[in-house]
Design an enzyme around this catalytic site. Structure first.
Site, short mmCIF file in Angstrom:
data_model
loop_
_atom_site.label_atom_id
_atom_site.label_comp_id
_atom_site.label_asym_id
_atom_site.label_seq_id
_atom_site.Cartn_x
_atom_site.Cartn_y
_atom_site.Cartn_z
N LYS A 197 68.23 -12.67 -18.76
CA LYS A 197 67.08 -12.87 -18.86
C LYS A 197 66.80 -14.50 -18.70
O LYS A 197 67.31 -15.18 -19.80
CB LYS A 197 66.38 -12.52 -19.95
CG LYS A 197 64.92 -12.89 -20.31
CD LYS A 197 64.32 -12.09 -21.57
CE LYS A 197 62.97 -12.74 -21.56
NZ LYS A 197 62.34 -11.97 -22.72
N ARG A 221 52.45 -14.36 -21.55
CA ARG A 221 52.29 -14.43 -23.02
C ARG A 221 51.06 -14.57 -23.55
O ARG A 221 50.30 -14.49 -24.55
CB ARG A 221 53.12 -16.20 -23.02
CG ARG A 221 54.53 -16.01 -23.11
CD ARG A 221 55.22 -17.14 -22.94
NE ARG A 221 56.60 -16.83 -22.80
CZ ARG A 221 57.57 -17.70 -22.76
NH1 ARG A 221 57.20 -19.07 -22.93
NH2 ARG A 221 59.02 -17.46 -22.38
N ARG A 257 61.71 -21.13 -25.35
CA ARG A 257 62.80 -20.11 -25.68
C ARG A 257 64.24 -20.44 -24.95
O ARG A 257 64.99 -19.63 -24.65
CB ARG A 257 62.27 -18.81 -25.00
CG ARG A 257 60.83 -18.26 -25.59
CD ARG A 257 60.94 -16.78 -25.47
NE ARG A 257 59.44 -16.21 -25.41
CZ ARG A 257 58.75 -16.12 -26.24
NH1 ARG A 257 58.71 -16.70 -27.35
NH2 ARG A 257 57.43 -15.81 -26.03
N LYS A 308 65.77 -10.47 -15.02
CA LYS A 308 64.45 -10.65 -15.34
C LYS A 308 64.40 -12.20 -15.15
O LYS A 308 65.29 -12.86 -15.81
CB LYS A 308 64.21 -10.14 -16.43
CG LYS A 308 62.53 -10.57 -16.91
CD LYS A 308 62.15 -10.05 -18.32
CE LYS A 308 61.06 -10.64 -18.62
NZ LYS A 308 60.83 -10.31 -20.18
C1 PBG Z 1 59.58 -11.67 -24.68
C2 PBG Z 1 59.22 -11.21 -23.30
C3 PBG Z 1 58.96 -11.68 -22.23
C4 PBG Z 1 58.18 -10.86 -21.35
C5 PBG Z 1 58.47 -9.57 -21.64
N1 PBG Z 1 59.11 -9.67 -23.10
C6 PBG Z 1 58.87 -13.09 -21.90
C7 PBG Z 1 58.91 -14.26 -22.64
O1 PBG Z 1 57.73 -14.74 -23.09
O2 PBG Z 1 59.78 -14.87 -23.15
C8 PBG Z 1 57.89 -11.21 -20.09
C9 PBG Z 1 57.36 -10.35 -19.17
C10 PBG Z 1 56.51 -10.94 -17.92
O3 PBG Z 1 56.35 -12.05 -17.74
O4 PBG Z 1 55.93 -10.06 -17.42
N2 PBG Z 1 60.12 -10.95 -25.47
#
Ligand code: PBG
Length: 319
Positions: free
Chosen positions: A189, A199, A211, A242
């Protein structure tokens, strides 16, 4: 061989097409809110809403009729605190149970992370100095996974990218008798700007900082293989890459190096830039299929996509 002959008409083209996406490849994400009858459109993701569990069940119906097999649930709680207490509350378990009773065979996957539940928006609790508290995060993820498994989740998906999360969750699941609950690791990720709209959707933007300390650095390619290797060693049943679109090379690398099922998460930013452009008439709607096929062609077995609804809409009704 004459390529033009093979491309001459749609029938021949479809006969020799190498990549096709089938209903079972698609995982539909949902943002679940408390309450009943709730539907809140997400501004930055045209066509996507946060729903209460009853509305999720309703919204899924046409897709299920066309062969949807799997969903991924994100909880969006009303209450947030620094430790993310509501992560083990009834929000997601209730949704799991409602979906299960409406669609007994649905593969229900749940997100296991704290960013939607903490008041500061980080994926972990913070220690006294305001730094990411990894041990506390692992404990919380393990608890959350067990709560989801008990409610009937088939797959839990830790998206927080804390080292050791898969192992901690596997141990807790086994220890609580949930031997059949699978883990989908968010193995590779990347710290991506493509998460922006999510978000908004999950109301999970970090209040301070970012992050980058726990998500991967976009220029790194081999690191993804090491992360995947580690998740597999810890017990991941499915591994995920991802985002998808800017990381097709990583999906291909994973396909060539591992035999585990590979999921790719076509994230919010991929969705929103395409839908935004379609809305304005800048691109044809068909660009959606080009996106999904490229992910499949790169080597993904499963695609988590907000385009699920568009995909099932264009499928003929099951015969
Ligand atoms: C964080 C999380 C994120 C997504 C899913 N779970 C990203 C993040 O804010 O780091 C992103 C999924 C998306 O953008 O569709 N736990």
């Amino acid at each position: 061989m004459n390529f033009r002959r093979l491309r001459k008409n749609a029938a021949i083209r479809s006969l020799v097409a190498e990549t096709e996406i089938s209903a079972a490849d698609i995982i539909a994400p949902y943002f679940v809110r408390e309450g009943r009858g709730v539907a809140r459109a997400i501004d930055s993701m045209p066509g996507v809403s946060q729903f209460s569990a009853d509305r999720v069940v309703e919204d899924m119906a046409p897709m299920v009729a066309k062969g949807l097999k799997s969903v991924l649930l994100f909880g969006v709680p009303n209450e947030k605190d620094p430790g993310g207490r509501s992560s083990i509350g009834p929000l997601v378990p209730d949704a799991i149970q409602k979906i299960r009773s409406a669609y007994p065979n649905m593969v229900i996957m749940t997100d296991v992370c704290l960013c939607g539940y903490t008041s500061h928006g980080q994926c972990a609790p913070l220690d006294a100095r305001g730094k990411i508290d990894e041990p506390a995060a692992l404990e919380r993820y393990a608890e959350m996974a067990v709560v989801h498994a008990r409610a009937g989740a088939d797959v839990v998906a830790p998206s927080g990218m804390m080292d050791g999360a898969v192992e901690a969750i596997r141990k807790a699941l086994d220890g609580s008798g949930n031997l059949e609950t699978a883990i989908m690791g968010y193995s590779a990720k990347y710290a991506s700007h493509f998460y922006g709209p999510f978000r908004d959707a999950a109301e999970s933007a970090p209040k301070h900082g970012d992050r980058t300390s726990y998500q991967m650095d976009p220029p790194n390619r081999l690191e993804a293989l090491r992360e995947i290797e580690q998740d597999i060693a810890e017990g991941a049943d499915i591994v995920m890459i991802k985002p998808a679109l800017s990381y097709l090379d990583i999906i291909r690398d994973a396909r060539e190096n591992f035999t585990h099922p590979i999921a790719a998460y076509s994230v919010s930013g991929e969705y929103s830039m395409i839908e935004g452009a379609i809305e304005r008439g800048w691109m044809s709607e068909n660009v959606r299929w080009e996106l999904l096929r490229s992910i499949k062609r790169a080597g993904a077995d499963l695609i988590i996509t907000y385009h699920a609804k568009h995909f099932f809409d264009q499928l003929p009704a099951a015969r």
